[in-house]
Design a protein around this motif. Structure first.
Motif, short mmCIF file in Angstrom:
data_model
loop_
_atom_site.label_atom_id
_atom_site.label_comp_id
_atom_site.label_asym_id
_atom_site.label_seq_id
_atom_site.Cartn_x
_atom_site.Cartn_y
_atom_site.Cartn_z
N GLN A 1 1.07 -1.28 -0.01
CA GLN A 1 -0.09 0.12 0.05
C GLN A 1 1.09 1.20 0.09
O GLN A 1 1.82 1.37 0.73
CB GLN A 1 -0.86 0.18 1.23
N ARG A 2 0.50 2.35 -0.62
CA ARG A 2 1.15 3.57 -0.65
C ARG A 2 -0.01 4.75 -0.67
O ARG A 2 -1.06 4.46 -1.10
CB ARG A 2 1.86 4.00 -2.18
N VAL A 3 0.55 5.49 -0.05
CA VAL A 3 -0.39 6.72 0.33
C VAL A 3 0.28 8.09 -0.18
O VAL A 3 1.44 8.15 -0.51
CB VAL A 3 -0.71 7.04 1.88
N ALA A 4 -0.67 9.17 -0.29
CA ALA A 4 -0.40 10.46 -0.52
C ALA A 4 0.35 10.55 -1.97
O ALA A 4 1.63 11.23 -2.16
CB ALA A 4 0.45 11.14 0.35
N PHE B 1 -4.69 2.46 -4.70
CA PHE B 1 -4.29 1.73 -3.12
C PHE B 1 -2.87 1.74 -3.32
O PHE B 1 -2.08 2.01 -2.16
CB PHE B 1 -5.00 0.64 -2.59
N GLY C 1 -1.02 3.26 -5.17
CA GLY C 1 -0.11 4.50 -5.47
C GLY C 1 0.23 4.63 -7.27
O GLY C 1 1.03 5.29 -7.62
#
Ligand code: FNR
Length: 383
Positions: A50-53, A362, A364
């Motif tokens: 998972q990666r965010v931003a 999700f 990224g």
């Protein structure tokens, strides 16, 4: 009508609506079904990072497979007897695929003929060929596919001998079903299917019946088919078929890096890493596990597609992230077709597309082309 949110929902409805004999035909693997099971559980063993931003506001699943643009790299696999899962099944699946913008592959062993499907769609579809002993018949099939405008030939190589599925033997699988008392009782429960079959013009193994001397109806078809699969198939024969077909040639059923190299040498434009959905060699490793070794062998030289076990858009993403350039679904769309006809195939494609698109977000990623090994955590990463 139940709310359908995933492929498992379509499967439940399919099971209720289609005669048991045809449900069992699709929902089984050969012998102990170990490979059939591994195909799906091995996808589940791969986890996602998972990666965010990351700005993922604009995302695209569009890609190309075997020279054609695709709305997502997911084609409909060739499935024999599709027209027994739902009346005119091949036509309905081809229409749903066309509207979605993905390839439909018509099986040699279809109920609707190449010409029936060509008359029902505007865009070219793909044709899957089994290597037959009767070479003149095989050449006529290839010529018919070219005349119908098929844009790729999918040559299946993993059926020199036939995997045994216990349920088909026990059910006395036949198309149309032989009307014994248990079959009649089953049909009474699944009357919608029967009504559909009655309402449609009678079709039956349209690629074969009427095109081979002595095969005039389904009763003498099965014996002919049984004799036709060619155990003497070798790479020289594959090369001869390569010469018959001008467009892209996709060799299906490759499960070994050495065979992948030989497929490349025989002039394939693409290969499908596939164990036939666990229906042929029971005990073979799952297709997704074999994928990395095959990509190491030929991944830079030709398109490497994968099928066997895909039941979600996340499974598609995992195959693409490992390096496949395209995927196929078999049972996942057959569930939809048997459950709801054309709308069910469309629903299966929508579900898979949404799961692929959201999972990309999700992880990224904005584009399927950017998926890679770093989106995944494999069992070895936890060791
Ligand atoms: C198949 N498959 C198949 N393959 C092929 O080349 N020609 C065919 O006629 C058929 N027929 C067929 C019938 C049924 C009922 C199934 C389930 C499968 C294999 C198919 O193209 C594909 O490889 C698998 O379906 C992929 O596995 P999943 O997606 O069903 O798990």
């Amino acid at each position: 009508m139940p709310v359908i949110t995933d492929i498992a929902d379509l499967k439940r409805l399919y099971r209720r609506r289609v005669p048991r004999m045809f449900y069992d035909y699709a929902e089984s693997g050969s012998w102990t079904e170990q490979t059939f099971r591994d195909n799906t559980t091995d996808f589940a063993d791969i986890r996602l990072r998972q990666r965010v931003a990351v700005d993922i506001a604009e995302r695209s699943t569009a890609s190309r497979m075997a020279g054609r643009p695709v709305a997502m790299p997911v084609a409909l696999a060739p499935v024999g007897l599709t027209g027994m899962q739902h009346a005119d099944g091949e036509i309905l699946a081809a229409r749903a695929a066309e509207r979605f913008g993905v390839p439909f592959t018509l099986s040699t062993m279809s109920i609707c003929s190449i010409e029936d499907v060509a008359a029902a769609v505007r865009e070219p579809f793909w044709f899957q060929l089994y290597v037959m002993r009767d070479e003149a018949f095989m050449e006529r099939l290839v010529a018919r596919a070219a005349a119908a405008g098929c844009s790729a030939l999918v040559l299946t190589l993993d059926l020199q001998v036939i995997g045994q599925r216990h349920k088909d033997l026990k059910n006395g699988l036949s198309a149309p079903p032989k009307l014994s008392l248990p079959v009649l009782a089953d049909l009474a429960l699944r009357w919608r299917w029967g009504l559909g079959m009655l309402r449609t013009p009678r079709r039956g193994f349209g690629n074969i019946v009427g095109h081979v001397d002595g095969v005039s109806d389904v009763s003498n078809l099965m014996a002919w088919v049984g004799e036709q699969f060619d155990p003497s198939l070798d790479w020289a024969k594959v090369r001869r078929i390569r010469e018959l077909w001008d467009g892209p040639l996709i060799l299906k059923g490759i499960m070994d890096p050495e065979d992948a190299r030989l497929a490349r040498d025989a002039g394939a434009d693409a290969i499908v890493v596939s164990n036939h959905g666990g229906r042929q060699l029971d005990g073979a490793v799952s297709a997704i596990r074999m994928l990395p070794a095959i990509l190491d062998a030929v991944g830079d030289e030709l398109e490497v597609h994968l099928d066997s076990g895909i039941r979600s858009g996340q499974d598609v993403l995992k195959a693409l992230a490992l390096g496949a350039t395209g995927t196929y679904i078999g049972r996942a769309y057959i569930y939809g077709l048997g459950a709801l006809g054309e709308a069910g195939v469309t629903r299966a494609l929508e579900i898979i597309h949404k799961e692929l698109d959201v999972t990309m977000g999700f992880c990224g990623e904005r584009d399927v082309a950017d998926l890679g090994r770093d989106n995944l955590l494999l069992p070895a990463d936890f060791a």
